[in-house]
Design a protein around this motif. Structure first.
Motif, short mmCIF file in Angstrom:
data_model
loop_
_atom_site.label_atom_id
_atom_site.label_comp_id
_atom_site.label_asym_id
_atom_site.label_seq_id
_atom_site.Cartn_x
_atom_site.Cartn_y
_atom_site.Cartn_z
N ILE A 1 0.53 -1.18 0.40
CA ILE A 1 0.06 -0.43 -0.07
C ILE A 1 1.28 1.24 -0.21
N CYS A 2 1.69 1.20 1.57
CA CYS A 2 2.91 2.14 0.86
C CYS A 2 4.44 1.68 0.28
N PRO A 3 4.75 1.22 -0.12
CA PRO A 3 6.07 1.42 -0.63
C PRO A 3 7.13 1.92 -0.86
N SER A 4 5.92 3.50 -1.68
CA SER A 4 7.36 4.46 -2.03
C SER A 4 7.81 5.47 -0.97
N PHE B 1 2.26 9.47 -5.30
CA PHE B 1 1.98 8.67 -4.49
C PHE B 1 1.14 9.25 -3.12
N TYR B 2 1.39 10.96 -2.74
CA TYR B 2 1.10 11.02 -1.49
C TYR B 2 -0.93 11.02 -1.96
N ILE B 3 -1.06 11.45 -2.73
CA ILE B 3 -2.25 11.45 -3.61
C ILE B 3 -3.07 10.65 -3.68
N GLU B 4 -2.09 9.69 -4.36
CA GLU B 4 -3.02 8.61 -5.11
C GLU B 4 -3.29 7.07 -3.69
N ASP B 5 -2.43 7.65 -2.86
CA ASP B 5 -2.40 6.74 -1.28
C ASP B 5 -3.75 7.48 -0.87
N HIS B 6 -4.02 8.67 -0.68
CA HIS B 6 -4.68 9.39 0.31
C HIS B 6 -5.94 8.71 0.21
N TYR B 7 -6.65 9.57 -1.47
CA TYR B 7 -7.50 8.96 -1.78
C TYR B 7 -8.25 7.61 -2.10
N ILE B 8 -7.25 6.55 -2.43
CA ILE B 8 -7.70 5.12 -2.32
C ILE B 8 -7.75 5.36 -0.64
N PHE C 1 -9.53 7.57 1.29
CA PHE C 1 -10.56 8.50 1.19
C PHE C 1 -12.04 7.79 0.53
N PHE C 2 -11.55 7.49 -1.03
CA PHE C 2 -12.90 6.97 -1.47
C PHE C 2 -12.92 5.35 -1.26
N PHE C 3 -11.99 4.32 -0.76
CA PHE C 3 -12.45 3.29 -0.35
C PHE C 3 -12.78 2.98 0.90
N LEU C 4 -11.84 3.13 1.54
CA LEU C 4 -12.50 2.68 2.50
C LEU C 4 -13.15 4.27 4.04
N ALA C 5 -12.94 5.18 3.73
CA ALA C 5 -13.84 6.09 4.70
C ALA C 5 -14.87 6.68 4.21
N ALA C 6 -14.90 7.02 2.78
CA ALA C 6 -16.66 7.30 1.95
C ALA C 6 -17.61 6.79 2.22
N PRO C 7 -17.46 5.57 2.08
CA PRO C 7 -18.51 4.65 2.12
C PRO C 7 -19.31 4.40 4.30
N LEU D 1 -22.52 7.94 -6.01
CA LEU D 1 -21.94 9.46 -6.89
C LEU D 1 -22.21 9.88 -7.97
N GLY D 2 -22.56 8.24 -9.13
CA GLY D 2 -22.72 8.19 -10.01
C GLY D 2 -20.99 7.87 -10.96
N LYS D 3 -20.66 6.98 -12.38
CA LYS D 3 -20.33 6.90 -12.67
C LYS D 3 -19.11 8.21 -12.91
N ASP D 4 -19.58 9.34 -13.11
CA ASP D 4 -18.64 10.25 -14.06
C ASP D 4 -17.55 10.48 -12.59
N ILE D 5 -17.91 10.75 -11.27
CA ILE D 5 -17.33 10.22 -10.34
C ILE D 5 -16.45 9.26 -10.04
N GLY D 6 -16.94 8.21 -10.40
CA GLY D 6 -16.16 7.27 -10.54
C GLY D 6 -15.02 7.07 -11.09
N ALA D 7 -15.35 7.57 -12.02
CA ALA D 7 -13.73 7.35 -13.24
C ALA D 7 -13.60 8.68 -13.13
N ARG D 8 -13.64 9.61 -12.64
CA ARG D 8 -12.55 10.92 -11.93
C ARG D 8 -11.46 10.32 -10.86
N ILE D 9 -12.21 9.67 -10.06
CA ILE D 9 -11.81 8.82 -9.03
C ILE D 9 -10.62 7.98 -9.16
#
Lengths: 131, 327, 488
Positions: C65-68, C101-108, C110-116, C138-146
């Motif tokens: 998850i955080c190899p970087s 790395f910070y960006i992708e890690d924090h978003y994974i 937030f969106f995968f674990l916290a947001a639900p 939230l809709g597929k468009d937002i999913g695509a953006r994530i």
């Protein structure tokens, strides 16, 4: 308790060792002896598999420097042996358990002697402490 | 409408890098999620162990298992998924060969415990205690699983149908593996679902490789400014390309660092380490005995290169785990 | 007592990789709770004898998850070991990758674990509480953006360090590959896009939490407050810093109690050994081990996003600074002890990372060919420290004259948080489980306390997968399991 009797696997080159003797007669007297066409034929995994199968030592008998029937098979194996010795330690196998002798012995009389000498050295080391 | 095929994704003694690689399928992952029923994937979704247990044997079309096997929990889960699955795919270097964590087989559990819980410079442990399988704390009983003395590959614990090597495998190969399995378009059992060539055969530096390679001494990667187009081995830098399967996309080579062998051996070879060892010694051009010793001594830690990902599956390191913890 | 009627779930036979044990008294109230980590791999030992420079290739395997973070801490430990300052370009490239790395890690996270929990709500059907549920809502468009922002930032990691899980190529004094002018354009686009996305995510969080009284109440709930010290890296201006800086520690009232160079970490950080978990509990040596207690006088400290914002006097970039100000205004000043505010702080950190990458993408030095300083002098000991997404991370190596490792000591982010996580769970459990009422939604609220830390257990024990501990056992006074919440 039974006394520790080290098992030695010996690979030897047909062109330098025992070629004047009858292979079958000689083989009947030497345990775990594997004559090959050239010491260069012995690959790393043959040696490692011998240890895996329970050998306490592996002895390789090749021709003297410059006498290889196939240019430099003995020299290639010499280098290989040095490198394998450096790797064995990590698996708990002391480097002295792998040895190579480069000489000529047409009658093959020295083969049992060299094996006996190695067994003697191995007896001091005791069984392999495998990790 | 026919029922969607069921897929399970599970990490045993893993780092979750393989799960991340599956997520890296991106949009393809969403398509896969539409086409199949993912019955288990702890990283991404909620699930119940009991749901898997209640399934028929062979009900899961494909189980993708990553990670090595280090404790009884791992073994139990591997055995359960084997039973419930038609096809088990060992994903990643850990499941296939033991992986980096397999290097732990070179040191004992006791040594690890002593360092981690007693001797590390930051440890504060006045009583010199170790974590215990069972602890009584003010009347509360707390338990921890004990781990094995040894790190095992997946196929030392259960029967594996296919292998997908790499640390981690690239998303393209993962996608292909899933599609091929679902379509039933598979090579003989036991195959790796990856290209058959050696890395050297696909390496962009191969063009400039000398016809006859000769190494006189070895150099380490931090000691040199490696030429981005020159063969590493020709420059005396250890690179496991000759003995490693291709399929990674040469990603390390392209950022100017040599191969460490995460894709494992090429087809037909049991283990890459002895092959590479033979290659390396044959490339050495030194004459006298003392020179040979000197050149070989200049290879620091050959074990760490040769067995970086493969100690548990190596000839000398392999062990077979006891079967049948499930029952 | 109703609780006793719940049967023992066979799930208990499967420990997963970490678990929560909750003990109830005769009234069905929580008596005590423990968070246990149940695995250990021993990286510190099996790396011995390996060439030090290989650590940038071995250490990332600690965690997928955080190899970087491990790659970067290893690279910096090598700089220190070889007493070499990386070239300015090398530092820019490293920071570029680390921010991506910070960006992708924090978003994974937030969106995968916290947001639900916030999107579907803590009481929603567990089957809906996952990323697919979030995308559905939230809709597929937002999913695509994530997916898109994650992919693009991982492309940056691949470009400079080979692969996204398990980067390679960090070297003492620099990096192995430079960046071309064509690549710069592409990097600039990704950075711009990431800033836009960061602002979008921030707005989304505010909609979900600040403008939703139920969620806001949850975030401000006392059950999720824990008064501890805080630790983080800060830059020379005392601002939040990811790649480098001094280690600063504040007490629960916000007063600075320590500021030290990473290489002095041994003097300040102690790891307490407990019998009941494989993870060691970090605490401040100066105060000494006081056990699992919070409040003034505790030696426990927390790390990770909220800690960073509590410790530093501000953000290093303008847009993030604005958000920082709003956050503390809402939370009632500094330091904020609201565990769930970590999600907010996490998004602010991701924004800073994106803004910083915009600046790096415009820096003329980025494309210079001077990517390595070869002036290496082995000094046998090196400490590397970064502010990993999950908190301050230390790698300490010692070598012989050939640069082969003789000693390795690692202090990883989640380990810093180990004791506070245990405390947070106990606190939440006491608040939400009353009189044996153990509905799933209530148990999920306890898990939310843990989830906020984004605990990475692979790292924590240098061990297992970066999965959430999936077992919650609830036991009665006889120690019998009366309920298990299992996700394995």
């Amino acid at each position: 308790m039974e006394a520790y009797n080290p098992k030695v696997v010996c690979f030897s080159c047909n062109f330098g060792w025992g070629y004047l003797n009858n292979e079958e007669t000689l083989g009947a007297t030497i345990l775990n002896w594997i004559p090959v066409a050239c010491s260069g034929k012995i690959d790393t995994h043959h040696i490692l598999k011998a240890f895996k199968a329970g050998a306490d030592g592996v002895l390789i008998l090749g021709c003297p420097e410059g006498h290889c029937h196939f240019q430099d098979g003995n020299y290639q194996t010499r280098k290989k042996v040095c490198l394998i010795q450096k790797v064995l330690g990590a698996f708990g196998i002391e480097p002295e358990r792998l040895d190579m002798e480069m000489a000529i012995d047409p009658e093959g009389k020295k083969i049992p002697q060299l094996i006996a000498r190695m067994k003697n050295d191995l007896a001091k080391l005791g069984p392999v402490k495998r990790i | 409408m026919a029922e969607k095929p069921k897929i399970a994704i599970y990490g045993l003694g893993a780092c979750a890098g393989c799960d991340q690689a599956i997520i890296d399928l991106n949009e393809v992952m969403l398509q896969v999620a539409d086409a199949v029923d993912i019955v288990l994937w702890p990283l991404a979704m909620d699930f119940k162990y009991s749901r898997i247990q209640a399934m028929q044997d062979g009900e899961i079309a494909l189980s993708i298992l990553s990670g090595s096997v280090r404790n009884a929990d791992h073994q139990k889960m591997a055995e359960l998924l084997r039973k419930k699955s038609k096809i088990v795919l060992a994903m990643g270097a850990c499941a296939c060969f033991g992986g980096v964590s397999g290097l732990a087989n070179f040191c004992g559990k006791e040594d690890i415990f002593n360092w981690v819980y007693r001797n590390a410079p930051t440890v504060i442990n006045p009583t010199g205690c170790f974590p215990q399988p069972e602890t009584d704390l003010n009347g509360y009983k707390l338990t921890l699983p004990e781990f094995f003395e040894h790190v095992f590959t997946l196929d030392q614990v259960i029967d594996v149908d296919y292998y997908l090597p790499g640390c981690p495998p690239p998303p393209e190969l993962i996608g292909n593996a899933i599609v091929a399995t679902l379509a039933g378009d598979l090579p003989p059992k036991g195959s790796a679902l990856a290209p058959r060539k050696a890395l050297c055969d696909t390496c962009p530096r191969n063009l400039r490789k000398p016809n006859r390679m000769e190494i006189r001494s070895f150099r380490r990667i931090h000691e040199v400014e490696a030429d981005p187009d020159e063969c590493f081995l020709a420059a005396g830098i250890i690179c496991l390309g000759p003995a490693t399967r291709s399929g990674c996309g040469e990603t390390c080579i392209r950022i100017n660092v040599p191969c460490r062998g995460c894709f494992g051996p090429v087809p037909g070879v049991m283990e890459s380490a002895p092959k590479f060892l033979s290659t390396l010694s044959s490339l050495l051009v030194v004459e006298r005995d003392d020179e040979i010793k000197e050149a070989i001594d200049s290879i620091d830690d050959p074990v760490g290169y040769l067995y970086r990902f493969s100690q548990p599956s190596s000839i000398l390191g392999q062990k077979i785990a006891k079967k049948g913890l499930e029952n | 007592m109703t609780a006793k009627t719940i049967t023992i779930d066979p799930v208990t036979r499967l420990e997963g990789h970490g678990k929560i044990e909750i003990f109830l008294n005769d009234h069905g109230d929580v008596e005590d709770a423990f968070w246990q980590v149940s695995e250990l791999r021993g990286f510190e030992r099996f790396c011995l004898g390996r060439p030090a420079e290989e650590m940038t290739r071995i250490a990332p395997n600690i965690c997928g998850i955080c190899p970087s973070a491990h790659h970067m801490a290893a690279s910096k430990a090598l700089d220190d070991l070889y007493d070499v300052e990386p070239t300015p370009t090398a530092i820019l490239i490293r920071q570029l990758e680390f921010n991506a790395f910070y960006i992708e890690d924090h978003y994974i996270h937030f969106f995968f674990l916290a947001a639900p929990d916030f999107v579907a709500g803590p009481d929603a059907d567990p089957a809906e509480r996952n990323i697919l549920g979030v995308i559905h809502k939230l809709g597929k468009d937002i999913g695509a953006r994530i997916i898109d922002v994650r992919r693009k930032n991982r492309e940056i990691i691949k470009l400079v360090f080979s692969k996204a899980p398990h980067p390679e190529g960090g070297l003492p004094g620099g990096v192995s590959r430079g960046i071309t002018s064509e690549e710069r354009k592409w990097i600039k686009e990704i950075a711009d896009d990431s800033v836009a996305f960061a602002q979008f995510a921030m707005d989304m969080f505010k909609d979900l939490v600040l403008h939703n009284p139920k969620n806001l109440d949850l975030m401000l709930n006392d059950a999720y407050r824990l008064k501890t010290c805080y630790m983080s890296l800060v830059d020379e201006n005392d601002k939040v810093s990811f790649y480098d800086g001094m280690v600063k520690v504040i007490d629960p009232d916000g007063a600075e109690i320590l500021r030290f160079a990473p290489r002095d970490y041994i003097e300040h950080i102690g790891e307490w050994v407990e019998l009941w978990t494989y993870i060691k509990m970090c605490h401040l040596k100066k105060i000494g081990w006081k056990g699992l207690v919070e409040g003034q006088g505790t030696s426990l400290y927390r790390v990770a996003p909220l800690a960073r914002l509590n410790v530093a006097s501000g953000m290093a970039t303008p847009l993030a600074q604005k958000e920082y100000e709003q956050m503390f205004e809402t939370l009632g000043g500094k330091p904020a002890h609201h565990t769930l505010a970590m999600h907010w702080a996490r998004l602010i950190c991701a924004l800073q990372a994106a803004e910083h990458n915009q600046m790096i993408a415009s820096d003329p030095l980025l494309t210079s060919k001077d990517i390595r300083n070869m002036n290496l002098h082995l000094k046998h000991i090196g400490v590397g420290c970064v502010e990993a997404p999950r908190g301050t991370l230390f790698h300490h190596y010692e070598t012989d004259d050939r640069g082969l490792l003789t000693k390795v000591n690692l202090i990883v982010a989640t380990q810093n948080n180990a004791a506070p996580i245990s405390l947070s769970i106990k606190k939440a459990a006491k608040e939400f489980i009353r009189q044996g009422d153990i509905r799933e939604g209530l148990l999920n609220r306890i898990e939310m306390a843990l989830r906020a830390y984004d605990p990475c257990l692979s790292c924590a024990t240098h061990a297992l997968p970066g999965q959430m501990p999936m077992m919650v056992n609830i036991r009665n006074t006889d120690g019998q399991v009366i309920h298990t919440l299992g996700r394995t």
